[in-house]
Scaffold this motif. Structure first.
Motif, PDB file in Angstrom:
ATOM      1  N   GLU A   8       0.822  -1.211   0.000  1.00  0.00           N
ATOM      2  CA  GLU A   8       0.000   0.000   0.000  1.00  0.00           C
ATOM      3  C   GLU A   8       0.857   1.262   0.000  1.00  0.00           C
ATOM      4  N   GLY A   9       1.962   1.241   0.727  1.00  0.00           N
ATOM      5  CA  GLY A   9       2.861   2.392   0.746  1.00  0.00           C
ATOM      6  C   GLY A   9       3.485   2.649  -0.608  1.00  0.00           C
ATOM      7  N   ARG A  10       3.943   1.584  -1.270  1.00  0.00           N
ATOM      8  CA  ARG A  10       4.538   1.732  -2.608  1.00  0.00           C
ATOM      9  C   ARG A  10       3.521   2.293  -3.592  1.00  0.00           C
ATOM     10  N   LYS A  11       2.312   1.758  -3.561  1.00  0.00           N
ATOM     11  CA  LYS A  11       1.273   2.224  -4.480  1.00  0.00           C
ATOM     12  C   LYS A  11       0.870   3.675  -4.193  1.00  0.00           C
ATOM     13  N   ALA A  12       0.837   4.054  -2.928  1.00  0.00           N
ATOM     14  CA  ALA A  12       0.516   5.440  -2.570  1.00  0.00           C
ATOM     15  C   ALA A  12       1.608   6.386  -3.067  1.00  0.00           C
ATOM     16  N   LEU A  13       2.858   5.967  -2.960  1.00  0.00           N
ATOM     17  CA  LEU A  13       3.972   6.768  -3.462  1.00  0.00           C
ATOM     18  C   LEU A  13       3.837   6.979  -4.973  1.00  0.00           C
ATOM     19  N   ILE A  14       3.524   5.929  -5.694  1.00  0.00           N
ATOM     20  CA  ILE A  14       3.355   6.025  -7.147  1.00  0.00           C
ATOM     21  C   ILE A  14       2.184   6.955  -7.493  1.00  0.00           C
ATOM     22  N   ARG A  15       1.072   6.814  -6.778  1.00  0.00           N
ATOM     23  CA  ARG A  15      -0.088   7.693  -7.032  1.00  0.00           C
ATOM     24  C   ARG A  15       0.265   9.153  -6.772  1.00  0.00           C
ATOM     25  N   GLN A  16       0.977   9.403  -5.669  1.00  0.00           N
ATOM     26  CA  GLN A  16       1.340  10.779  -5.338  1.00  0.00           C
ATOM     27  C   GLN A  16       2.237  11.389  -6.414  1.00  0.00           C
ATOM     28  N   LEU A  17       3.216  10.636  -6.873  1.00  0.00           N
ATOM     29  CA  LEU A  17       4.100  11.133  -7.930  1.00  0.00           C
ATOM     30  C   LEU A  17       3.326  11.381  -9.222  1.00  0.00           C
ATOM     31  N   GLY A  18       2.256  10.652  -9.433  1.00  0.00           N
ATOM     32  CA  GLY A  18       1.416  10.845 -10.605  1.00  0.00           C
ATOM     33  C   GLY A  18       0.688  12.171 -10.635  1.00  0.00           C
ATOM     34  N   THR A  19       0.713  12.919  -9.538  1.00  0.00           N
ATOM     35  CA  THR A  19       0.047  14.227  -9.503  1.00  0.00           C
ATOM     36  C   THR A  19       0.919  15.349 -10.071  1.00  0.00           C
ATOM     37  N   ILE A  20       2.154  15.052 -10.413  1.00  0.00           N
ATOM     38  CA  ILE A  20       3.059  16.096 -10.919  1.00  0.00           C
ATOM     39  C   ILE A  20       2.641  16.485 -12.334  1.00  0.00           C
ATOM     40  N   SER A  21       2.134  17.700 -12.459  1.00  0.00           N
ATOM     41  CA  SER A  21       1.748  18.254 -13.765  1.00  0.00           C
ATOM     42  C   SER A  21       1.683  19.778 -13.630  1.00  0.00           C
ATOM     43  N   PRO A  22       1.831  20.498 -14.743  1.00  0.00           N
ATOM     44  CA  PRO A  22       1.704  21.952 -14.680  1.00  0.00           C
ATOM     45  C   PRO A  22       0.347  22.403 -14.133  1.00  0.00           C
ATOM     46  N   ALA A  23      -0.710  21.640 -14.395  1.00  0.00           N
ATOM     47  CA  ALA A  23      -2.034  21.990 -13.873  1.00  0.00           C
ATOM     48  C   ALA A  23      -2.064  21.958 -12.350  1.00  0.00           C
ATOM     49  N   GLY A  24      -1.188  21.152 -11.754  1.00  0.00           N
ATOM     50  CA  GLY A  24      -1.096  21.062 -10.300  1.00  0.00           C
ATOM     51  C   GLY A  24      -0.076  22.020  -9.706  1.00  0.00           C
ATOM     52  N   GLY A  25       0.481  22.914 -10.533  1.00  0.00           N
ATOM     53  CA  GLY A  25       1.442  23.905 -10.051  1.00  0.00           C
ATOM     54  C   GLY A  25       2.896  23.471 -10.152  1.00  0.00           C
ATOM     55  N   TYR A  26       3.148  22.377 -10.834  1.00  0.00           N
ATOM     56  CA  TYR A  26       4.519  21.890 -10.988  1.00  0.00           C
ATOM     57  C   TYR A  26       5.122  22.405 -12.294  1.00  0.00           C
ATOM     58  N   ARG A  27       6.426  22.261 -12.427  1.00  0.00           N
ATOM     59  CA  ARG A  27       7.148  22.730 -13.606  1.00  0.00           C
ATOM     60  C   ARG A  27       7.108  21.730 -14.764  1.00  0.00           C
ATOM     61  N   THR A  28       6.911  20.449 -14.468  1.00  0.00           N
ATOM     62  CA  THR A  28       6.961  19.409 -15.493  1.00  0.00           C
ATOM     63  C   THR A  28       5.667  18.608 -15.508  1.00  0.00           C
ATOM     64  N   ASP A  29       5.558  17.745 -16.512  1.00  0.00           N
ATOM     65  CA  ASP A  29       4.419  16.822 -16.576  1.00  0.00           C
ATOM     66  C   ASP A  29       4.877  15.385 -16.341  1.00  0.00           C
ATOM     67  N   ALA A  30       5.940  15.217 -15.560  1.00  0.00           N
ATOM     68  CA  ALA A  30       6.520  13.887 -15.320  1.00  0.00           C
ATOM     69  C   ALA A  30       5.534  12.929 -14.670  1.00  0.00           C
ATOM     70  N   GLY A  31       4.531  13.425 -13.974  1.00  0.00           N
ATOM     71  CA  GLY A  31       3.539  12.558 -13.343  1.00  0.00           C
ATOM     72  C   GLY A  31       2.751  11.720 -14.334  1.00  0.00           C
ATOM     73  N   ALA A  32       2.755  12.121 -15.597  1.00  0.00           N
ATOM     74  CA  ALA A  32       2.067  11.347 -16.633  1.00  0.00           C
ATOM     75  C   ALA A  32       2.846  10.085 -17.002  1.00  0.00           C
ATOM     76  N   ARG A  33       4.108  10.012 -16.542  1.00  0.00           N
ATOM     77  CA  ARG A  33       4.972   8.876 -16.877  1.00  0.00           C
ATOM     78  C   ARG A  33       5.688   8.391 -15.619  1.00  0.00           C
ATOM     79  N   VAL A  34       4.941   7.735 -14.734  1.00  0.00           N
ATOM     80  CA  VAL A  34       5.507   7.149 -13.515  1.00  0.00           C
ATOM     81  C   VAL A  34       5.532   5.641 -13.707  1.00  0.00           C
ATOM     82  N   LEU A  35       6.717   5.078 -13.616  1.00  0.00           N
ATOM     83  CA  LEU A  35       6.914   3.642 -13.797  1.00  0.00           C
ATOM     84  C   LEU A  35       7.388   3.032 -12.491  1.00  0.00           C
ATOM     85  N   SER A  36       7.170   1.742 -12.328  1.00  0.00           N
ATOM     86  CA  SER A  36       7.631   1.026 -11.145  1.00  0.00           C
ATOM     87  C   SER A  36       8.444  -0.172 -11.604  1.00  0.00           C
ATOM     88  N   GLY A  37       9.608  -0.343 -11.012  1.00  0.00           N
ATOM     89  CA  GLY A  37      10.471  -1.455 -11.368  1.00  0.00           C
ATOM     90  C   GLY A  37      11.928  -1.020 -11.320  1.00  0.00           C
TER      91      GLY A  37
END
Length: 154
Positions: A8-37
């Motif tokens: 659950e902690g790993r999945k929550a971390l991935i979900r949180q990182l997925g919020t990174i987008s300019p619409a959320g006040g961030y500089r990049t849209d890296a949240g659209a490309r979060v991978l695990s592995g």
């Protein structure tokens, strides 16, 4: 059966990182490309779509035993990658590093709201940056993060 807090902690971390987008006040849209592995398996010469984030398992911190519980500190490497060539990669990498830090930092005197119940906070390691090279076309920043997780008996 109780949910596995390590998962659950790993999945929550991935979900949180997925919020990174300019619409959320961030500089990049890296949240659209979060991978695990494993980063080395996921990033190949053919990888498209940067900036991106990889959540990779990292060495855990020493567990602390308690009464009918164990305080675990599962570790993850949050790896941000940019592919902008050798000229000017520092600016792009610093934009992504700031986004990662801002995304993962807790509010003042509060637990991070994105953590599930049973995970009582985070600790962070020092970020490390690497330029493109050694077979990688992308520059990377790695931020170790440890989730303070209480595993209870039965």
């Amino acid at each position: 059966m109780k949910p596995n807090l390590l998962t659950e902690g790993r999945k929550a971390l991935i979900r949180q990182l997925g919020t990174i987008s300019p619409a959320g006040g961030y500089r990049t849209d890296a949240g659209a490309r979060v991978l695990s592995g494993w980063f080395s398996d996921l990033i190949t010469p053919d990888t498209q779509g940067f900036p991106l984030i990889v959540v990779q398992k990292h060495r855990h911190l020493e567990p602390t035993p308690g009464p009918a519980a164990m305080k675990m500190h599962p570790g993850f490497s949050v790896i941000g990658a940019v592919d902008v060539g050798f000229d000017g990669y520092e600016d792009a990498l610093e934009d992504l590093e700031e986004d990662l830090i801002r995304c993962l930092m807790p509010d003042l005197h509060q637990l991070p709201k994105w953590l599930p119940r049973g995970i009582t906070g985070c600790t962070y390691g020092a970020p490390q940056s690497f330029p493109p090279g050694n077979g990688l076309k992308c520059a990377t920043v790695i931020i170790p993060i440890y989730l303070k997780t209480i595993i209870e008996k039965g």
